[in-house]
Design an enzyme around this catalytic site. Structure first.
Site, mmCIF file in Angstrom:
data_model
loop_
_atom_site.group_PDB
_atom_site.id
_atom_site.type_symbol
_atom_site.label_atom_id
_atom_site.label_comp_id
_atom_site.label_asym_id
_atom_site.label_seq_id
_atom_site.Cartn_x
_atom_site.Cartn_y
_atom_site.Cartn_z
ATOM 1 N N HIS A 174 0.865 -1.185 0.000
ATOM 2 C CA HIS A 174 0.000 0.000 0.000
ATOM 3 C C HIS A 174 0.902 1.237 0.000
ATOM 4 C CE1 HIS A 174 -4.083 -1.772 0.492
ATOM 5 N NE2 HIS A 174 -3.334 -2.837 0.761
ATOM 6 N N ASN A 211 -3.624 0.412 -2.545
ATOM 7 C CA ASN A 211 -2.460 -0.293 -3.087
ATOM 8 C C ASN A 211 -1.702 0.660 -4.005
ATOM 9 O OD1 ASN A 211 -4.697 -2.765 -3.164
ATOM 10 N ND2 ASN A 211 -2.677 -3.421 -2.596
ATOM 11 N N CYS A 264 -7.595 -0.904 3.632
ATOM 12 C CA CYS A 264 -8.288 -1.890 4.451
ATOM 13 C C CYS A 264 -9.171 -1.165 5.463
ATOM 14 C CB CYS A 264 -7.274 -2.771 5.187
ATOM 15 S SG CYS A 264 -8.055 -3.922 6.316
HETATM 16 P P1 HMG Z 1 -17.410 -12.817 13.283
HETATM 17 O O1 HMG Z 1 -18.436 -11.785 13.613
HETATM 18 O O2 HMG Z 1 -16.441 -13.208 14.325
HETATM 19 O O3 HMG Z 1 -18.043 -14.120 12.604
HETATM 20 O O4 HMG Z 1 -16.616 -12.290 12.011
HETATM 21 P P2 HMG Z 1 -19.107 -15.160 13.033
HETATM 22 O O5 HMG Z 1 -18.623 -16.484 12.539
HETATM 23 O O6 HMG Z 1 -19.451 -15.027 14.498
HETATM 24 O O7 HMG Z 1 -20.376 -14.723 12.159
HETATM 25 C C1 HMG Z 1 -21.061 -13.506 12.379
HETATM 26 C C2 HMG Z 1 -22.050 -13.289 11.247
HETATM 27 O O8 HMG Z 1 -21.346 -13.163 10.002
HETATM 28 C C3 HMG Z 1 -23.014 -14.457 11.045
HETATM 29 O O9 HMG Z 1 -24.219 -13.916 10.528
HETATM 30 C C4 HMG Z 1 -22.341 -15.268 9.966
HETATM 31 O O10 HMG Z 1 -23.232 -16.069 9.226
HETATM 32 C C5 HMG Z 1 -21.766 -14.170 9.080
HETATM 33 P P3 HMG Z 1 -25.494 -13.610 11.483
HETATM 34 O O11 HMG Z 1 -25.815 -14.949 12.096
HETATM 35 O O12 HMG Z 1 -25.033 -12.593 12.501
HETATM 36 O O13 HMG Z 1 -26.518 -13.075 10.527
HETATM 37 N N1 HMG Z 1 -20.606 -14.617 8.310
HETATM 38 C C6 HMG Z 1 -20.496 -14.468 6.988
HETATM 39 N N2 HMG Z 1 -21.306 -13.926 6.058
HETATM 40 C C7 HMG Z 1 -20.875 -13.939 4.775
HETATM 41 N N3 HMG Z 1 -19.676 -14.439 4.396
HETATM 42 C C8 HMG Z 1 -18.829 -14.972 5.302
HETATM 43 C C9 HMG Z 1 -19.240 -15.002 6.658
HETATM 44 N N4 HMG Z 1 -18.662 -15.448 7.777
HETATM 45 C C10 HMG Z 1 -19.513 -15.215 8.786
HETATM 46 N N5 HMG Z 1 -17.667 -15.465 4.910
HETATM 47 C C11 HMG Z 1 -15.404 -12.671 9.973
HETATM 48 C C12 HMG Z 1 -15.560 -13.048 11.445
HETATM 49 C C13 HMG Z 1 -14.105 -13.273 9.501
HETATM 50 C C14 HMG Z 1 -16.578 -13.245 9.189
HETATM 51 C C15 HMG Z 1 -15.402 -11.113 9.869
HETATM 52 O O14 HMG Z 1 -14.453 -10.612 10.764
HETATM 53 C C16 HMG Z 1 -15.071 -10.616 8.487
HETATM 54 O O15 HMG Z 1 -15.817 -10.823 7.538
HETATM 55 N N6 HMG Z 1 -13.915 -9.926 8.339
HETATM 56 C C17 HMG Z 1 -13.463 -9.470 7.020
HETATM 57 C C18 HMG Z 1 -12.716 -8.190 7.154
HETATM 58 C C19 HMG Z 1 -12.213 -7.783 5.803
HETATM 59 O O16 HMG Z 1 -12.758 -8.145 4.771
HETATM 60 N N7 HMG Z 1 -11.114 -7.012 5.802
HETATM 61 C C20 HMG Z 1 -10.522 -6.538 4.561
HETATM 62 C C21 HMG Z 1 -9.855 -7.622 3.776
HETATM 63 S S1 HMG Z 1 -8.226 -8.022 4.366
HETATM 64 C C22 HMG Z 1 -7.205 -6.844 3.589
HETATM 65 O O17 HMG Z 1 -7.691 -5.938 2.963
HETATM 66 C C23 HMG Z 1 -5.717 -7.039 3.656
HETATM 67 C C24 HMG Z 1 -5.117 -7.546 2.336
HETATM 68 O O18 HMG Z 1 -5.436 -6.689 1.258
HETATM 69 C C25 HMG Z 1 -3.594 -7.649 2.475
HETATM 70 C C26 HMG Z 1 -2.956 -6.370 3.035
HETATM 71 O O19 HMG Z 1 -3.164 -5.286 2.463
HETATM 72 O O20 HMG Z 1 -2.268 -6.492 4.027
HETATM 73 C C27 HMG Z 1 -5.642 -8.965 1.987
HETATM 74 MG MG MG Z 2 -4.389 -4.848 0.814
#
Ligand code: HMG
Ligand code: MG
Length: 303
Positions: free
Chosen positions: A214, A254, A245
């Site tokens: 980034h 990025n 992020c």
């Molecule tokens: P949580 O709240 O701990 O999860 O989140 P949970 O298992 O307790 O589930 C809570 C709710 O989310 C439930 O729904 C699940 O069904 C739903 P409810 O019963 O409340 O209606 N759920 C989902 N829904 C759709 N798709 C799924 C999913 N999983 C659970 N896959 C969780 C844990 C990991 C889901 C959450 O923290 C999350 O989604 N985090 C994502 C954060 C994110 O996307 N960050 C940005 C991407 S990373 C990045 O950008 C870095 C990168 O570019 C590299 C870099 O730059 O360093 C890759």
């Molecule tokens: Mg990234």
């Protein structure tokens, strides 16, 4: 080590780019049709790999709530991988059901960031990936692995190269075919980037490593030059420098794909990508986001 003769560019804008667009009201959601047109325009530039969406919780990242529609709506072209980011088994199942050609799992080298980003520890994240990788392997779908905060953490500060190497090695040994090293908040410098890469490449071949930098402090191009010198041949970038992020506040997008292509062209490194088409795509998406009153990055950069 000499520069590589060819670099694979992995385009991040539909995922890492758009995930960070503000989403305070439903009107802020970037329409699925715009996402699909972005992917179509990127597909015409000569790219071989586009990260198209993420199958994460829509409560955490509302901008990615239409991941299934996006993945299913892509006009697929031969020779292009359309991948999806997945944090857990639910995400992987949905990505595979939507025909993702590849999936990616993501952890970090810092405990604090992992907690904020995916609500678990590094160790827990890795154990969540075991069934994800098994499912992907059963469908013959390759899995990419990300390590975030490789050159600094927004919560913890310094991150040691050994901590990065440890998580990268674990992901590689679990079955990720490629490990992308994320400078999530852009605090790296060329010297630190080289030192981190030295540690990681003790255990993982250089041709399995990607630089995902980034550009928060304008260092990404300098850092890329440094790791290219070490032999890195895979670079993640985002057209118009879109993105960031949502769980690393203040971090900008990025490194811009156009800037990377210009650097590589100047170094006589082949990519197979048309720079003019990429620039035109950057103008096009920035214009779309401006119309929607989006993207502070696009506005600030005048792109
Ligand atoms: P949580 O709240 O701990 O999860 O989140 P949970 O298992 O307790 O589930 C809570 C709710 O989310 C439930 O729904 C699940 O069904 C739903 P409810 O019963 O409340 O209606 N759920 C989902 N829904 C759709 N798709 C799924 C999913 N999983 C659970 N896959 C969780 C844990 C990991 C889901 C959450 O923290 C999350 O989604 N985090 C994502 C954060 C994110 O996307 N960050 C940005 C991407 S990373 C990045 O950008 C870095 C990168 O570019 C590299 C870099 O730059 O360093 C890759
Ligand atoms: Mg990234």
């Amino acid at each position: 080590m000499a520069f590589p003769t060819h670099v694979k560019l992995v385009e991040m804008s539909p995922r890492d780019g758009l995930q960070n667009e503000s989403c305070e009201t439903v009107n802020d959601v970037v329409p699925t049709a715009i996402k699909l047109e972005l992917i179509e325009r990127l597909s015409r530039t000569g790219l071989s790999h586009i990260e198209a969406a993420s199958f994460v919780s829509p409560k955490w990242v509302p901008q990615m709530a239409d991941a299934s529609e996006v993945m299913q709506g892509i006009q697929r072209r031969d020779g292009i991988i359309y991948s999806a980011l997945t944090p857990n088994l639910k995400g992987a199942e949905n990505a595979i059901a939507s025909n993702a050609s590849e999936i990616a799992v993501f952890s970090a080298a810092s405990e604090a960031f992992t907690q904020k980003n995916i609500n678990c520890s590094i160790e827990e994240s890795l154990s969540r990936f075991v069934p994800v990788i098994e499912l992907a392997q059963a469908h013959n779908i390759p899995v990419r692995g990300y390590v975030s905060t490789v050159l600094g953490c927004p919560y913890q500060g310094h991150v040691s190269p050994n901590a990065v190497a440890r998580v990268a090695k674990q992901l590689y040994e679990m079955g990720c075919y490629e490990i992308s090293l994320g400078d999530t908040i852009g605090t790296g410098t060329p010297t630190n980037a080289k030192r981190m890469l030295e540690a990681v490449s003790q255990d993982i071949p250089m041709n399995k490593l990607a630089a995902h930098f980034h550009d928060t402090y304008g260092q990404a191009i300098a850092n890329l030059y440094a790791v290219l010198e070490e032999g890195i041949g895979i670079i993640d970038a985002s057209v118009a420098g879109l993105g960031g992020c949502p769980y690393a506040k203040g971090a900008s997008g990025n490194v811009a794909s156009e800037d990377v292509l210009y650097l590589l062209q100047g170094l006589n490194i082949e990519t197979g990508i048309n720079l003019e088409e990429m620039i035109a795509t950057g103008y096009w998406i920035s214009d779309q986001l401006k119309r929607q009153n989006h993207s502070k990055v696009a506005l600030a950069k005048g792109r």
